[in-house]
Design an enzyme around this catalytic site. Structure first.
Site, PDB file in Angstrom:
ATOM      1  N   SER A 196       0.797  -1.223   0.000  1.00 36.57           N
ATOM      2  CA  SER A 196       0.000   0.000   0.000  1.00 36.57           C
ATOM      3  C   SER A 196       0.833   1.278   0.000  1.00 36.57           C
ATOM      4  O   SER A 196       1.622   1.500  -0.889  1.00 36.57           O
ATOM      5  CB  SER A 196      -0.948  -0.040   1.203  1.00 36.57           C
ATOM      6  N   HIS A 197       0.675   2.075   1.043  1.00 35.17           N
ATOM      7  CA  HIS A 197       1.308   3.390   1.116  1.00 35.17           C
ATOM      8  C   HIS A 197       2.738   3.310   1.645  1.00 35.17           C
ATOM      9  O   HIS A 197       3.407   4.328   1.737  1.00 35.17           O
ATOM     10  CB  HIS A 197       0.480   4.268   2.055  1.00 35.17           C
ATOM     11  N   ASP A 222      -2.586   6.405  -3.513  1.00 33.83           N
ATOM     12  CA  ASP A 222      -1.418   5.819  -2.859  1.00 33.83           C
ATOM     13  C   ASP A 222      -0.784   4.707  -3.684  1.00 33.83           C
ATOM     14  O   ASP A 222      -1.125   4.508  -4.860  1.00 33.83           O
ATOM     15  CB  ASP A 222      -1.807   5.297  -1.472  1.00 33.83           C
ATOM     16  N   ASP A 254      -1.061   1.479  -3.992  1.00 37.89           N
ATOM     17  CA  ASP A 254      -1.885   0.471  -4.677  1.00 37.89           C
ATOM     18  C   ASP A 254      -3.242   0.997  -5.119  1.00 37.89           C
ATOM     19  O   ASP A 254      -4.111   0.221  -5.535  1.00 37.89           O
ATOM     20  CB  ASP A 254      -2.067  -0.771  -3.799  1.00 37.89           C
ATOM     21  N   ASP A 302      -5.830   2.493  -3.536  1.00 36.01           N
ATOM     22  CA  ASP A 302      -7.100   2.426  -2.807  1.00 36.01           C
ATOM     23  C   ASP A 302      -7.339   3.635  -1.910  1.00 36.01           C
ATOM     24  O   ASP A 302      -8.457   3.880  -1.478  1.00 36.01           O
ATOM     25  CB  ASP A 302      -7.251   1.098  -2.032  1.00 36.01           C
ATOM     26  N   ARG A 303      -6.284   4.392  -1.612  1.00 40.64           N
ATOM     27  CA  ARG A 303      -6.483   5.593  -0.783  1.00 40.64           C
ATOM     28  C   ARG A 303      -6.650   6.822  -1.662  1.00 40.64           C
ATOM     29  O   ARG A 303      -6.249   6.821  -2.828  1.00 40.64           O
ATOM     30  CB  ARG A 303      -5.271   5.822   0.118  1.00 40.64           C
ATOM     31  N   LYS A 339     -11.490  -0.296  -0.671  1.00 42.59           N
ATOM     32  CA  LYS A 339     -11.593   1.147  -0.822  1.00 42.59           C
ATOM     33  C   LYS A 339     -11.011   1.516  -2.179  1.00 42.59           C
ATOM     34  O   LYS A 339     -10.233   0.746  -2.747  1.00 42.59           O
ATOM     35  CB  LYS A 339     -10.907   1.876   0.323  1.00 42.59           C
TER      36      LYS A 339
HETATM   37  C1  G16 Z   1      -5.032  -0.643   5.487  1.00 43.96           C
HETATM   38  C2  G16 Z   1      -6.434  -1.114   5.688  1.00 43.96           C
HETATM   39  C3  G16 Z   1      -7.285   0.016   6.177  1.00 43.96           C
HETATM   40  C4  G16 Z   1      -6.678   0.660   7.405  1.00 43.96           C
HETATM   41  C5  G16 Z   1      -5.262   1.078   7.116  1.00 43.96           C
HETATM   42  C6  G16 Z   1      -4.517   1.631   8.316  1.00 43.96           C
HETATM   43  O1  G16 Z   1      -5.008   0.292   4.452  1.00 43.96           O
HETATM   44  O2  G16 Z   1      -6.981  -1.626   4.499  1.00 43.96           O
HETATM   45  O3  G16 Z   1      -8.539  -0.484   6.442  1.00 43.96           O
HETATM   46  O4  G16 Z   1      -7.423   1.764   7.790  1.00 43.96           O
HETATM   47  O5  G16 Z   1      -4.548  -0.044   6.656  1.00 43.96           O
HETATM   48  O6  G16 Z   1      -4.256   0.623   9.198  1.00 43.96           O
HETATM   49  P1  G16 Z   1      -3.310   0.802  10.440  1.00 43.96           P
HETATM   50  O7  G16 Z   1      -3.854   1.980  11.204  1.00 43.96           O
HETATM   51  O8  G16 Z   1      -3.445  -0.491  11.159  1.00 43.96           O
HETATM   52  O9  G16 Z   1      -1.920   1.095   9.932  1.00 43.96           O
HETATM   53  P2  G16 Z   1      -3.943   0.191   3.292  1.00 43.96           P
HETATM   54  O10 G16 Z   1      -4.243   1.353   2.403  1.00 43.96           O
HETATM   55  O11 G16 Z   1      -2.614   0.266   3.977  1.00 43.96           O
HETATM   56  O12 G16 Z   1      -4.179  -1.129   2.654  1.00 43.96           O
END
Ligand code: G16
Length: 545
Positions: A113-114, A279, A281, A283-284, A378
């Site tokens: 992801s990010h 971001d 991937d 989704d954000r 998302k």
């Molecule tokens: C993932 C999850 C999200 C979550 C985020 C932050 O996002 O899919 O539902 O809100 O992590 O999680 P944490 O606070 O545990 O770091 P992504 O965009 O990283 O896949």
């Protein structure tokens, strides 16, 4: 096709977090590490023989190597077909759309992801079910248990295949279809929004937008949708070529890591009226008006309040859902609409059952994620198109739309403070101390703030009855103010403490008070209650968003 069984032994720590298994690339590159986890997924499944698997990732470093390994293992596991994005690319929402459209058995998404990428950056892997959404906790727990007892993985002897050209190939007896990573997804988004109106907005000389793809996966998606289909001028999408290390940047669309975009909209000098980013991937999302960054929690509330303007949602919303730490702004919209609002633990996987059961139409999180029942992830570009559709119909700038929203519903002033890379033992100690103090907190006063209740959030899924405990410590104060403490489940180095701060301000004359100033008493309370500086040695958060 001969299946080869390769002896292996468990690795410690292959426990999926908030969203799959995320570790350093250096960890994933250890011999048998990726294979063990993939085999544990396949061992947890049943009935995959002859079925279709979707496979793709955000293009980060190691994506290409992992895909070839997984293809050979999928053939050994008996899958009949794999749909893989060209060059191994599929954004997370696009993977979800492909799984659903082609009724696949499930999908493997390669992404951290990010998180930063490159040889010293992060890598990740997660399994999505046939509904297109992340596997639930029962599944990920079973995968983890399997990783602890694995003694071999299965593969076949087959060469790497060329993923750069669309078409059909074979790996062993398994068919591999290399698909256009954008087409199915773009078609789906076009069916939800008023593309004609958005195109007309993008053609106006007084409207200029910039989309920052942050050198991550959304570049090709944004170009195809915004520039090719909707006619935005070439160059609207910046940093649009996905790079394995994201150009050395941090593909997290927030005011810290997307500072250039925020600066470009800070005053009128650039001529830009609207900005957005996504971001690693895809989704954000981040939404930026002129001199104004829309908070993700506000964004969810605005999308819900304006649903009647969007073709796909004009018929009404069944309900909305937000993660617990997300601000309660959307709750006020739901109350006004007379629809339910669900509060779930952090992690998109918790929205899946609500979406499948038709209980929620829109979902969102403070961590810059919003989405709907069109997929089970998302969706960054979806949120951007939703905003563009609202702007096109209402003919107002983004900041005015948010300010008008506050006038009507009041403002849930909100911020998240992150303390990154703290010692894991210290992070656990801080949370345990807080937990032990919970019974004494209700009724206590801190600098004039009155604590109404305090608990460790637990959730019972209203559809399947499954229970999730210890999902974050909530301290609820008078007049809708809250402080929430959680340890992140997506980091790869030490622990990240997240402190979520929220204060409800009804009075329009106080809506423009700077966020950190408005939250100062709560910041003081957080420090006093949790002893952050004393326990972690940190006096300031690393990231304030
Ligand atoms: C993932 C999850 C999200 C979550 C985020 C932050 O996002 O899919 O539902 O809100 O992590 O999680 P944490 O606070 O545990 O770091 P992504 O965009 O990283 O896949």
């Amino acid at each position: 096709m001969q299946v080869i069984s390769v002896p292996s032994a468990p690795f410690a720590g292959q426990k999926p977090g908030t969203s799959g298994l995320r570790k350093k690339v250096t960890v994933f590159r250890q011999e048998r590490y990726l294979e063990n986890f993939v085999q544990s997924i396949f061992d947890t499944l049943s009935g995959q023989q002859g079925q279709t698997l979707v496979l793709g990732g955000d293009g980060r470093y190691y994506n290409d190597v992992a895909i070839q390994t997984i293809l050979r293992m999928a053939a050994a596991a008996g899958f009949g077909r794999v749909l893989v994005g060209r060059d191994g690319i599929l954004s997370t929402p696009a993977a979800s759309a492909v799984i659903r459209k082609w009724r696949a058995f499930g999908g493997i998404i390669l992404s951290a992801s990010h998180n930063a990428g490159g040889p010293d950056g992060d890598f990740g892997i997660k399994y999505n079910l046939g509904n297109g959404g992340p596997a639930n906790e029962a599944f990920t727990d079973a995968v983890y248990r399997r990783t602890l007892e694995i003694s071999a993985y299965n593969s076949i002897d087959a060469p790497d295949i060329d993923l750069s050209r669309l078409g059909e190939l074979r790996v062993g007896d398994m068919i591999v279809n290399i698909i256009d990573p954008v087409a199915d997804y773009a078609e789906l988004l076009e069916s939800l929004f008023d593309f004609e109106r958005i195109a007309a907005l993008l053609a106006r000389p007084d409207f200029r937008m910039r989309f920052d793809a942050m050198h991550a996966v959304t570049g090709p998606y944004a170009r195809a949708i915004l520039e090719d289909r909707l006619g935005a001028p070439a160059g609207t999408v910046v940093n649009g070529t996905p790079l394995p290390d994201f150009g050395g940047g941090h593909p997290d669309p927030n005011p810290v890591y997307a500072a250039e975009l925020v600066a470009a909209l800070a005053d009128g000098s650039s001529g830009l009226s609207f900005g957005a980013a996504s971001d690693g991937d895809g989704d954000r999302n981040m939404i930026v008006g002129r001199g104004f960054v829309v908070s993700p929690s506000d964004s969810l509330a605005v999308l819900a309040a304006n649903h009647a303007l969007i073709p796909a949602y004009a018929g009404g919303l069944a309900g909305v859902a937000r993660s617990m730490p997300t601000s309660c702004a959307v709750d006020r919209v739901a109350a006004a609409l007379g629809i339910p609002c669900y509060e779930t633990p952090t992690g998109w996987k918790y929205f899946g059952s609500l979406l499948d059961a038709g209980k929620a139409t829109l979902c969102g999180e403070e961590s810059a994620g919003t989405g709907s029942d069109h997929v089970r992830e998302k969706d960054g570009l979806w949120a951007v198109l939703y905003w563009l559709n609202i702007l096109a119909v209402r003919d107002l700038p983004a900041d005015v739309i948010v300010r008008e929203h506050w006038q009507r519903f009041g403002r849930n002033v909100y911020s998240r403070h992150d303390y990154e890379g703290i010692d894991t033992a210290k992070g656990d100690h801080l949370m345990n101390e807080l937990r032990s103090r919970l019974p004494q907190l209700p009724g206590a006063e801190f600098a004039g703030l009155h604590i109404v209740s305090a608990d460790d959030f637990a959730y019972t899924d209203p559809v399947d009855g499954s229970r999730s405990e210890r999902q974050g410590i909530r301290i609820l104060l008078d007049e809708g103010s809250r402080v929430v403490f959680r340890l992140s489940g997506t980091g790869t180095e030490g622990a990240t403490l997240r402190v979520y701060l929220e204060r409800y301000v009804a009075d329009p004359d106080r809506h423009e008070v700077p966020t950190q100033e408005a939250l100062a008493p709560l910041i003081g309370l957080a420090e006093a209650v949790a002893q952050i500086a004393a326990i972690t040695g940190r006096s300031e958060p690393d990231v304030i968003s």
